[in-house]
Write a protein that holds these residues in place. Structure first.
Motif, PDB file in Angstrom:
ATOM      1  N   PRO A   1       0.239  -7.948  17.294  1.00 30.27           N
ATOM      2  CA  PRO A   1      -1.082  -7.318  17.426  1.00 30.27           C
ATOM      3  C   PRO A   1      -1.662  -7.450  18.835  1.00 30.27           C
ATOM      4  O   PRO A   1      -2.258  -6.499  19.348  1.00 30.27           O
ATOM      5  N   ALA A   2      -1.487  -8.597  19.469  1.00 32.00           N
ATOM      6  CA  ALA A   2      -2.016  -8.775  20.826  1.00 32.00           C
ATOM      7  C   ALA A   2      -1.330  -7.822  21.800  1.00 32.00           C
ATOM      8  O   ALA A   2      -1.972  -7.250  22.703  1.00 32.00           O
ATOM      9  N   GLU A   3      -0.017  -7.657  21.638  1.00 30.58           N
ATOM     10  CA  GLU A   3       0.706  -6.731  22.516  1.00 30.58           C
ATOM     11  C   GLU A   3       0.270  -5.290  22.279  1.00 30.58           C
ATOM     12  O   GLU A   3       0.143  -4.505  23.225  1.00 30.58           O
ATOM     13  N   LEU A   4       0.033  -4.938  21.017  1.00 29.75           N
ATOM     14  CA  LEU A   4      -0.439  -3.588  20.720  1.00 29.75           C
ATOM     15  C   LEU A   4      -1.831  -3.361  21.310  1.00 29.75           C
ATOM     16  O   LEU A   4      -2.112  -2.290  21.872  1.00 29.75           O
ATOM     17  N   ASP A   5      -2.710  -4.362  21.199  1.00 31.49           N
ATOM     18  CA  ASP A   5      -4.056  -4.227  21.755  1.00 31.49           C
ATOM     19  C   ASP A   5      -4.007  -4.013  23.268  1.00 31.49           C
ATOM     20  O   ASP A   5      -4.719  -3.169  23.813  1.00 31.49           O
TER      21      ASP A   5
END
Length: 653
Positions: free
Chosen positions: A210-214
């Motif tokens: 999720p952090a990478e997608l954000d």
């Protein structure tokens, strides 16, 4: 303090002014919501805007979220004021494009998004009015991807759509989007289209976190590669919190610039108070500006005579920085200092005009298309006094909007150049409300231009006898066509210094002034005028002799060269149902349109081509009947072309 300059853009009645009010209210900037219906909004302050319920001029308001100051620029939504929108785009860091969940994607929405994508301006999409009957979500998102941008992704899920209980809930990576893929999977697929490394992770694993997608979403939004979509209701405040969060996390602030660099900025709005004093809104890109600092501005469009770029200097007597009045910890009485990335209100610059550049132009400086309509306006009250007041009022309006041009006609009437009939109505109301002038506008006609067809010369020898019509001057001029789009140029073949400087200046200024109206009555462009002969009397000649004679000689040289009439054209795109192809194509052909490309689209056809601007209104008027209301028309100015039919508009008449 981080500063973002954000534009709110939309088609008419999508609710962008209501969204502006909601943003200001929800961030604590105002303690009462204004309403468009009763004229109490923060940005539509002009009496005409309040009465008509539309935005005519760009307005600025600001709010703070944490350590970010957001300057909101509310722009017009009506197509007649698209030039005002384009002007504002040059000073923005990002934009919010507002759609109505009921009306959906409109032709004006497509024009705006196309422009935003062309200049690669980071843009969020806000779908307003989810609580209105007839509101759509999934099908509208499909329309957005088809007609606006294929790289759109919904960031909120809507429940109870089309009812007063409608809600917009932010999607999370563990929240399945109703009727579709998991949000994380859909996000990964979208972002992978622009990131090969991310694509490999999506296909082969391990899946992005999720952090990478954000982070990828914020990066690609900042590069205008993807466009997050938020649903909500500006009136009720539903879904606005998610939009505010996206403003400060996804839209990029400008890169820091060293304060000791020369100041560079753009004036994007000018207001006048009741005393006639100007306030200029300056977006600064580099350097710093303070009150009393000497500044050099360039007007790219030239002065009212259209004689090319004009440079003027001034020292602002006062400077206010947008949003600075609420800045925490600012020292009382400290002089205001406008820094790069911020917007300031400058006063005490009498020559300032909209579109003026401080320093070199910004790379996003707008390139305005010329108005395509002309109307002659008269004061209803007879006499030279009202006519002079009307002319002065129109020149004042042109200073606020460089795309409103005015020209005095023989007999005291004045021509104004326009983008549409609504703009004419607004100008008429402004003349009445602000200047007390009751003006009558003649029916509009399409603006044409003249270009030299060949080369022509004319010369007049100095007249030496005592006659009232004589001129103590000798002038010879040659007229010839210049390259297309190069504008007008004045050159010398005579020896510089053969005439006093004042006489040279009189000739050159008069040439540019006289080219405003050629033999057919329209402005002459792409014309090279060369002074090939000159002479004067050191005792009798005056600059007035050269001004008067230049007009006579230039008119004859133009007639000897001959001029051809050119009219504005539009490049169009037209989406129609499959069954409408034959009648629509026949109608376009009958009006002289050239269909250059036809492509089968989902359930219909996409037609591209060009058409004379004077025919566009008739096409748009017939289109709903020919396509059962399903046709979508989009157009923008294209290169003008020679007019061959000899129809109305070939002369002033």
């Amino acid at each position: 303090m981080r500063t973002l300059n954000i534009g709110i853009l939309a088609h008419v009645d999508a609710g962008k002014t209501s969204l502006t009010e909601r943003l200001l209210f929800d961030t604590g900037t105002i303690d009462r919501l204004g309403r468009v219906d009763d004229g109490s909004t923060q940005t539509d302050t002009d009496a005409i805007e309040r009465r008509r319920g539309i935005t005519v001029r760009s307005a600025v308001a600001s709010f703070r979220v944490g350590d970010t100051q957001v300057n909101l620029i509310d722009t017009p939504g009506h197509s007649d004021f698209i030039a005002e929108v384009e002007r504002a785009l040059g000073v923005l860091d990002g934009a919010v494009l507002v759609l109505s969940a009921v009306e959906g994607v409109q032709a004006q929405t497509r024009v705006l998004m196309r422009t935003l994508r062309e200049i690669r301006l980071p843009t969020l999409v806000f779908v307003n009015k989810i609580d209105r009957p007839g509101a759509r979500a999934d099908t509208l998102l499909a329309d957005i991807r088809r007609a606006l941008t294929p790289h759109a992704i919904a960031m909120t899920a809507v429940r109870d759509l089309g009812t007063r209980a409608a809600t917009a809930t932010p999607l999370t990576y563990r929240h399945p989007r109703p009727g579709g893929l998991q949000f994380a999977a859909r996000m990964g697929e979208l972002l992978a289209e622009h990131d090969d490394e991310l694509l490999a992770r999506v296909v082969d694993g391990p899946p992005p976190t999720p952090a990478e997608l954000d982070k990828a979403l914020a990066d690609q939004t900042a590069k205008a590669l993807v466009h997050p979509v938020y649903f909500g209701s500006a009136i009720r405040g539903e879904g606005v919190a998610a939009l505010i969060d996206a403003l400060v996390t996804m839209l990029p602030a400008p890169d820091p610039v060293a304060p000791d660099t020369p100041p560079r900025g753009t004036v994007f709005a000018v207001e006048r108070d009741e005393s006639g004093h100007k306030t200029a809104y300056l977006r600064l890109f580099e350097g710093e500006v303070t009150a009393r600092q000497p500044l050099i501005f360039t007007s790219p469009g030239g002065d009212s005579g259209g004689t090319g770029p004009r440079t003027h200097t001034g020292r602002p007597t006062s400077l206010d920085i947008i949003g600075a009045e609420t800045a925490p910890g600012s020292a009382p009485g400290a002089p205001a200092r406008l820094t790069a990335g911020n917007i300031g209100r400058l006063r005490g610059l009498p020559d300032i005009r909209v579109g003026d550049h401080l320093g070199r132009p910004h790379e996003r400086a707008p390139r305005f298309a010329a108005p395509t309509l002309q109307s002659v306006v008269h004061p209803r009250e007879p006499g030279t006094g009202p006519a002079a007041r009307l002319n002065a009022a129109l020149k004042d309006l042109a200073e606020r909007d460089p795309l409103i041009r005015a020209r005095t006609e023989p007999g005291g009437a004045t021509s104004v150049f326009l983008y549409g009939e609504v703009q004419k109505e607004v100008i008429a109301a402004t003349l009445a409300d602000t200047y007390g002038i009751d003006a009558a506008f003649e029916p509009s006609r399409t603006v044409c231009t003249e270009r030299p067809a060949g080369t022509g010369e004319s010369a007049v020898e100095m007249y030496r006898g005592p006659a009232p019509t004589g001129h103590w001057a000798t002038i010879g001029l040659r007229v010839e066509a210049a390259p297309y789009g190069s504008g007008n140029a004045f050159r010398y073949e005579t020896e510089l210094g053969a005439l006093p400087r004042a006489f040279h200046q009189a000739i050159e200024e008069t040439v540019h002034e006289a080219l405003r109206a050629g033999p057919l009555g329209w402005a002459v462009t792409d014309c090279a005028v060369t002074l090939v002969r000159s002479g004067f009397s050191s005792v009798f000649s005056t600059a007035g002799d050269f001004r008067a004679l230049t007009r006579i000689v230039l008119d004859q040289a133009l007639r000897n060269a001959g001029t051809e009439l050119y009219e504005p054209y539009l490049a169009f795109e037209l989406e129609i149902p499959a069954a409408s192809l034959a009648p629509v194509a026949g109608h376009l052909t009958s009006l002289g349109a050239l269909i250059e490309e036809s492509t089968a689209a989902a359930g219909g056809w996409l037609l591209r081509g060009t058409v004379a601007a004077r025919r566009a209104a008739e096409i748009e008027r017939r289109l709903p009947g020919l396509t059962h209301g399903e046709g979508v028309w989009w157009s923008r100015p294209a290169q003008d072309r020679r007019r061959l039919d000899g129809g109305p508009g070939d002369s002033r008449g």
